[in-house]
Design an enzyme around this catalytic site. Structure first.
Site: not given
Ligand SMILES: C[S@@+](CC[C@H](N)C(=O)[O-])C[C@H]1O[C@@H](n2cnc3c(N)ncnc32)[C@H](O)[C@@H]1O
Length: 440
Positions: A241, A247, A304, A357
């Protein structure tokens, strides 16, 4: 007019349900502002949103009618006025006269100026109503009760008190760069975990090192999830994610062969831009992680997961007013299915870093304990010496929960041990991080 713009931002978020970034784009009061006026309007709106519940408690005590019966723009101006009085150190006289003037200009027909004058004067004469209000009153009642019951009163208060302060900007450095050198160059502070901490309000893209791609913005606590994967040089690591990419950048900078996956095309564009600015190679994939599988099994996966984000409310305080209890309940199921997907992507003995988070145990330790009970995962406990600046965050089970210790301030520490802990601890957004190994 900065105060009208700030009030419009509060109106669009607290009243209209927008997030602050969208409000900044949508506000026709904010968009004409330039230079310092823009920064001042944004700072006032953020301060009001960070303490919204506590400000409303003060206003309820000095108003002769319920808040709902105040003209919403006038209420927004009152909230912004209180933020100036109680959080920004603006002199009572200057605050009251400028906010009254703003009300007269913005809402001439509503006689808002007279009300703002009377109410802000009363609020200013009783600062103790704000200072002595319960720390967790900054949040909606249901959320304050939920956070207190989840993690206990002292931890809830520690997070709430940190939310009252304007959060700093932390930078993560490319491999080989020294935090002490960049702290000198930027007039900033080197943190024990290797990040560099800047005071807020600096123009990021104009700072030395930005255009050259020597660093990126990432909260110090957010570095832990990739950090606990240890030496990732030449390893195949998928960030499941990944967007906006902090990250993934960290892993690529450390020499991993990174696949950065996210479901959101728009957010992946930000990953692409970041990777290009930092000249970091990575494979970028737009997919739902629950259905996607890599061509080869991975050495490590970083998950994440999407979550309630209650640990980053100091940066997005309006989030507290945009959530409801049903909203919180839907995350653990998604998190468990993403964890199942991660298991299928890892080689036997491959390592997973799971991160959310939020301090909510239902999205953190409970998800991890259920995974361990399934027999497919084993916890690899995190040791305090792996996480400089965050030894206070290591839980008895060996996970991380970056809640500031209640006695974090050196002044308030009551023993030598607490003073040492306070002096060496890094405050950050609230992250839960666990390290698991895929059982063969
Ligand atoms: C907490 S943010 C991630 C922050 C990122 N790891 C960083 O350090 O910048 C969560 C992310 O999960 C993605 N997401 C949500 N559901 C998902 C899925 N089923 N598969 C892939 N990505 C997903 C969202 O689009 C979002 O960008």
């Amino acid at each position: 007019m900065s105060r009208v713009a700030a009030a419009d931002l509060v109106l669009l978020t607290a009243h209209g349900g927008a997030d602050l970034d969208s409000a900044l784009e949508a506000s026709d009061q904010y968009s004409p502002l330039e230079g310092p006026d823009r920064g001042f309007a944004r700072a006032m709106a953020s301060a009001a949103l960070r303490a919204l519940g506590r400000i409303d408690l003060v206003l309820s005590g000095v108003l002769d009618r319920p808040l709902e019966r105040i003209d919403p723009p006038v209420l927004a101006l009152l909230r912004v006025g209180c933020a100036q009085l109680f959080l920004m150190g603006i002199q009572d006289y200057a605050c009251v006269s400028a906010t009254v003037e703003a009300a007269r200009r913005w809402r001439p027909a509503s006689r808002g100026g007279a009300l703002v004058n009377a109410i802000l004067r009363r609020a200013a004469s009783e600062p103790r109503a704000f200072l002595e209000a319960p720390a967790t009153s900054i949040w909606p009642d249901w959320l304050a009760a939920y956070i207190r019951s989840s993690i206990g009163e002292p931890a809830a208060c520690a997070i709430a008190e940190l939310q009252l302060e304007e959060p700093p900007i932390d930078l993560s450095l490319q491999r080989g760069e020294r935090a002490a050198d960049w702290a000198d160059r930027l007039g900033a502070t080197a943190l024990p975990n290797g990040s560099v901490r800047l005071e807020t309000g600096r123009p990021i893209s104009e700072l030395p090192g930005y255009a050259e791609g020597r660093w990126w913005v990432q909260d110090a606590g957010a570095t832990l999830a990739a950090g606990i994967l240890g030496d990732v040089r030449d390893k195949h690591v998928t960030d499941l994610c990944a967007a906006p990419g902090g990250k993934a950048m960290q892993l690529a900078s450390a020499g991993a062969k990174v696949t950065a996956l996210d479901i959101s095309r728009q957010r992946l564009d930000v990953v692409k831009r970041n990777a290009a600015r930092l000249s970091l190679p990575m494979t970028i994939v737009e997919a739902d992680a629950r259905g996607w599988r890599p061509e080869q099994l991975q050495d490590a996966v970083l998950l994440d997961a999407p979550c309630s984000a209650l640990g980053v409310l100091r940066r997005h305080p309006e989030g507290a007013w945009r959530r409801d209890p049903a909203d919180l309940a839907r995350f653990p199921k998604t998190q468990a299915s993403l964890l199942d997907a991660a298991w299928e992507m890892l080689r036997p003995d491959g390592v997973l870093s799971y991160c959310v988070c939020t301090p909510s145990p239902e999205e953190g330790v409970d998800v991890i304990e259920a995974a361990i009970r399934s027999g497919r995962w084993e916890r690899r406990p995190i040791a305090p010496d792996e996480t400089p600046g965050f030894s206070h965050a290591v839980t008895p089970a060996g996970d991380l929960l970056t809640i500031p210790p209640p006695a974090l301030s050196v002044e308030r520490a009551s023993s030598e041990v607490e003073r040492d802990l306070a002096a060496s601890s890094v405050t950050s957004d609230v992250f839960f991080v666990a390290r698991l190994v895929r059982r063969s």
